[in-house]
Design a protein around this motif. Structure first.
Motif, PDB file in Angstrom:
ATOM      1  N   LYS A  13       0.956  -0.981  -0.140  1.00 21.29           N
ATOM      2  CA  LYS A  13       0.301  -0.630   0.112  1.00 21.29           C
ATOM      3  C   LYS A  13       1.117   1.614  -0.459  1.00 21.29           C
ATOM      4  O   LYS A  13       0.396   2.425  -0.399  1.00 21.29           O
ATOM      5  N   ALA A  14       1.781   1.480   0.785  1.00 15.82           N
ATOM      6  CA  ALA A  14       2.839   2.545   1.243  1.00 15.82           C
ATOM      7  C   ALA A  14       3.456   2.658  -0.280  1.00 15.82           C
ATOM      8  O   ALA A  14       3.697   3.937  -1.051  1.00 15.82           O
ATOM      9  N   LEU A  15       3.782   1.864  -1.198  1.00 13.16           N
ATOM     10  CA  LEU A  15       4.570   1.658  -2.307  1.00 13.16           C
ATOM     11  C   LEU A  15       3.613   2.731  -3.399  1.00 13.16           C
ATOM     12  O   LEU A  15       4.007   3.350  -4.084  1.00 13.16           O
ATOM     13  N   ALA A  16       2.047   1.565  -3.558  1.00 12.61           N
ATOM     14  CA  ALA A  16       0.946   1.978  -4.050  1.00 12.61           C
ATOM     15  C   ALA A  16       1.004   4.100  -3.960  1.00 12.61           C
ATOM     16  O   ALA A  16       0.560   4.487  -5.521  1.00 12.61           O
ATOM     17  N   LYS A  17       1.148   4.521  -2.959  1.00  8.90           N
ATOM     18  CA  LYS A  17       0.829   5.023  -2.987  1.00  8.90           C
ATOM     19  C   LYS A  17       1.773   6.443  -3.511  1.00  8.90           C
ATOM     20  O   LYS A  17       1.331   7.473  -3.904  1.00  8.90           O
ATOM     21  N   GLU A  18       2.896   6.024  -3.032  1.00  9.95           N
ATOM     22  CA  GLU A  18       4.122   6.194  -3.778  1.00  9.95           C
ATOM     23  C   GLU A  18       4.183   6.503  -5.558  1.00  9.95           C
ATOM     24  O   GLU A  18       4.299   7.286  -5.645  1.00  9.95           O
ATOM     25  N   VAL A  19       3.551   5.111  -6.343  1.00  4.67           N
ATOM     26  CA  VAL A  19       3.807   5.491  -7.261  1.00  4.67           C
ATOM     27  C   VAL A  19       2.458   6.320  -7.723  1.00  4.67           C
ATOM     28  O   VAL A  19       2.690   6.691  -9.086  1.00  4.67           O
ATOM     29  N   THR A  20       1.037   6.572  -7.293  1.00  6.06           N
ATOM     30  CA  THR A  20      -0.130   6.805  -7.699  1.00  6.06           C
ATOM     31  C   THR A  20       0.388   8.229  -7.655  1.00  6.06           C
ATOM     32  O   THR A  20       0.013   9.083  -6.903  1.00  6.06           O
ATOM     33  N   PRO A  21       0.069   8.900  -9.164  1.00  3.75           N
ATOM     34  CA  PRO A  21       0.087  10.255  -8.862  1.00  3.75           C
ATOM     35  C   PRO A  21      -0.655  11.097  -7.604  1.00  3.75           C
ATOM     36  O   PRO A  21      -1.966  10.873  -7.925  1.00  3.75           O
ATOM     37  N   LYS A  22      -0.146  12.306  -6.908  1.00  9.71           N
ATOM     38  CA  LYS A  22      -1.500  12.592  -6.622  1.00  9.71           C
ATOM     39  C   LYS A  22      -2.356  13.708  -7.210  1.00  9.71           C
ATOM     40  O   LYS A  22      -1.726  14.506  -8.005  1.00  9.71           O
ATOM     41  N   LYS A  23      -3.465  13.523  -6.826  1.00 15.67           N
ATOM     42  CA  LYS A  23      -4.341  14.828  -7.740  1.00 15.67           C
ATOM     43  C   LYS A  23      -3.981  16.316  -7.073  1.00 15.67           C
ATOM     44  O   LYS A  23      -3.878  16.663  -6.552  1.00 15.67           O
ATOM     45  N   ALA A  24      -3.761  17.209  -8.618  1.00 13.29           N
ATOM     46  CA  ALA A  24      -3.192  18.628  -8.037  1.00 13.29           C
ATOM     47  C   ALA A  24      -4.222  19.191  -7.846  1.00 13.29           C
ATOM     48  O   ALA A  24      -5.571  19.384  -8.042  1.00 13.29           O
ATOM     49  N   LEU A  25      -3.942  20.287  -6.664  1.00 14.70           N
ATOM     50  CA  LEU A  25      -4.667  21.066  -6.325  1.00 14.70           C
ATOM     51  C   LEU A  25      -5.674  22.278  -7.100  1.00 14.70           C
ATOM     52  O   LEU A  25      -4.970  22.632  -8.289  1.00 14.70           O
ATOM     53  N   SER A  26      -6.871  22.216  -6.896  1.00  9.08           N
ATOM     54  CA  SER A  26      -7.246  22.633  -8.335  1.00  9.08           C
ATOM     55  C   SER A  26      -7.538  24.432  -7.955  1.00  9.08           C
ATOM     56  O   SER A  26      -7.219  25.286  -7.010  1.00  9.08           O
ATOM     57  N   LEU A  27      -7.478  25.039  -9.256  1.00 12.23           N
ATOM     58  CA  LEU A  27      -7.013  26.205  -8.762  1.00 12.23           C
ATOM     59  C   LEU A  27      -7.915  27.003  -9.649  1.00 12.23           C
ATOM     60  O   LEU A  27      -8.092  28.831  -8.967  1.00 12.23           O
ATOM     61  N   GLY A  28      -8.881  26.790 -10.148  1.00  3.49           N
ATOM     62  CA  GLY A  28     -10.067  27.731 -11.012  1.00  3.49           C
ATOM     63  C   GLY A  28     -11.149  27.595 -10.195  1.00  3.49           C
ATOM     64  O   GLY A  28     -11.460  27.213  -9.022  1.00  3.49           O
ATOM     65  N   ARG A  29     -11.182  29.359 -10.036  1.00  2.83           N
ATOM     66  CA  ARG A  29     -12.486  29.363  -9.311  1.00  2.83           C
ATOM     67  C   ARG A  29     -14.363  28.975  -9.013  1.00  2.83           C
ATOM     68  O   ARG A  29     -15.096  29.038  -7.995  1.00  2.83           O
ATOM     69  N   GLY A  30     -14.197  28.428 -10.288  1.00  2.00           N
ATOM     70  CA  GLY A  30     -16.079  27.546 -10.597  1.00  2.00           C
ATOM     71  C   GLY A  30     -16.515  28.664 -10.825  1.00  2.00           C
ATOM     72  O   GLY A  30     -16.481  29.331 -11.333  1.00  2.00           O
ATOM     73  N   LEU A  31     -18.044  28.363 -10.466  1.00  2.00           N
ATOM     74  CA  LEU A  31     -19.647  28.824 -10.255  1.00  2.00           C
ATOM     75  C   LEU A  31     -18.614  30.244  -9.090  1.00  2.00           C
ATOM     76  O   LEU A  31     -18.885  30.211  -8.092  1.00  2.00           O
TER      77      LEU A  31
END
Length: 313
Positions: free
Chosen positions: A53-71
């Motif tokens: 599981k730890a290895l999978a977390k390292e390999v899986t790319p992190k979801k980028a922080l959303s920058l758009g304001r949306g509505l």
């Protein structure tokens, strides 16, 4: 003899109990060893799963922080100056035959520049857009679509000179004044530069329509003088609408995660419009046709400040 037999019987029972005890001890020890081995195997498998599981977390790319304001929604207020191309007033004064008959009027003049005030409401949606420098970069180009409504209050005025019938009246000059209210509704595309510093420059532009309402219009003839006579007196209000185009550039400043303030420059163009005001009706004045007035294209230079709130990210 009896004691010897009893002794042997007791000795045999003890031997059997010893043998049974040794057997049970061996069996218990074996079960404990097996259980320990199972426990050790289970712990080892759990450690292996934790490592996977730890290895999978390292390999899986992190979801980028959303920058758009949306509505989002914003409120704006400001002011500036307005200029426009020529104002034209046309009509006919029905002079009697003894004074040469009907007199045509086609008065043209350059309007004065005037100040204007602005209030507006807008809402839009901003997407994440394009990152500059990698998936986790805080530099990005963020596109948005906005719907903006403006109110502008201003004033149009100018001296208009009659360009026809000069053979009858060498100098025929009107002083016209038009209090003006304008409502504009536009759709804009906006591009913002997201930065790590909570200050975001942006540019935008779009098209829409504007309705221009004139109330209390006044047309006084200066030459020859006719003091106290408003040539539009029978109906002093009129309205028209046409194409509106705007462009803007500004800076946005974060106040909180969802709240921001902004300062911007706006340019607004409104295409030419036409109005019909009432005829001149006074006991002391000759009758006229209703008066047609043409406003040339209008150009607004505006400074705007406001606040906005994001419902999105």
């Amino acid at each position: 003899m009896e004691n010897t037999a009893l002794y042997r019987l007791i000795e045999g029972a003890c031997n059997k109990l010893s043998t049974l005890f040794i057997f049970m001890s061996i069996l218990t020890f074996s079960n404990l060893s097996f259980a320990n081995r199972l426990t050790e195997t289970s712990s080892s498998q759990k450690e292996d799963m934790d490592d996977i599981k730890a290895l999978a977390k390292e390999v899986t790319p992190k979801k980028a922080l959303s920058l758009g304001r949306g509505l989002y929604i914003d409120l704006a207020a400001g002011g500036g100056v307005v200029s426009n191309n020529s104002i034209v007033q046309s009509g006919t004064a029905f002079l009697p035959a003894s004074r040469g008959g009907p007199l045509g009027v086609l008065a043209v003049g350059s309007p004065n520049n005037h100040t204007t005030s602005l209030g507006g409401l807008g809402f839009g949606y901003e997407w994440d857009g394009w990152r500059l420098g990698g998936p986790e970069s805080l530099w990005a180009i963020l596109p948005a679509v906005e719907f903006n409504g403006y109110y502008l209050g201003t004033f149009q005025s100018g001296f208009l000179r009659n360009t026809i019938s000069l053979n009858r009246i060498p100098e025929h000059l009107f002083n016209d004044r038009f209090p003006t209210d304008i409502g504009a509704l536009l759709v804009n595309g906006v591009f913002s530069l997201h930065t790590p510093y909570h200050i975001y420059p942006y540019v935008g532009g779009g098209v829409g329509a504007a309705i221009i309402s004139v109330s209390g219009a006044d047309s006084e003839q200066d030459t020859p003088p006719e003091p106290g006579i408003n040539h539009f007196n029978s109906h002093t209000s009129a309205s028209d609408w046409n194409l509106a185009v705007n462009a803007k550039a500004g800076l946005r400043f974060d106040i909180t995660k969802r709240l921001w303030a902004f300062l911007e420059y706006r340019f607004l163009f409104i295409d030419s419009t036409n109005y019909t005001f009432g005829s001149t009706v006074y006991p002391t004045h000759v009758p006229t046709t209703p008066w047609n007035v043409h406003f040339g294209e209008m150009f607004f230079q505006l400074g705007v400040a406001g606040i906005g709130y994001s419902f999105g990210n």
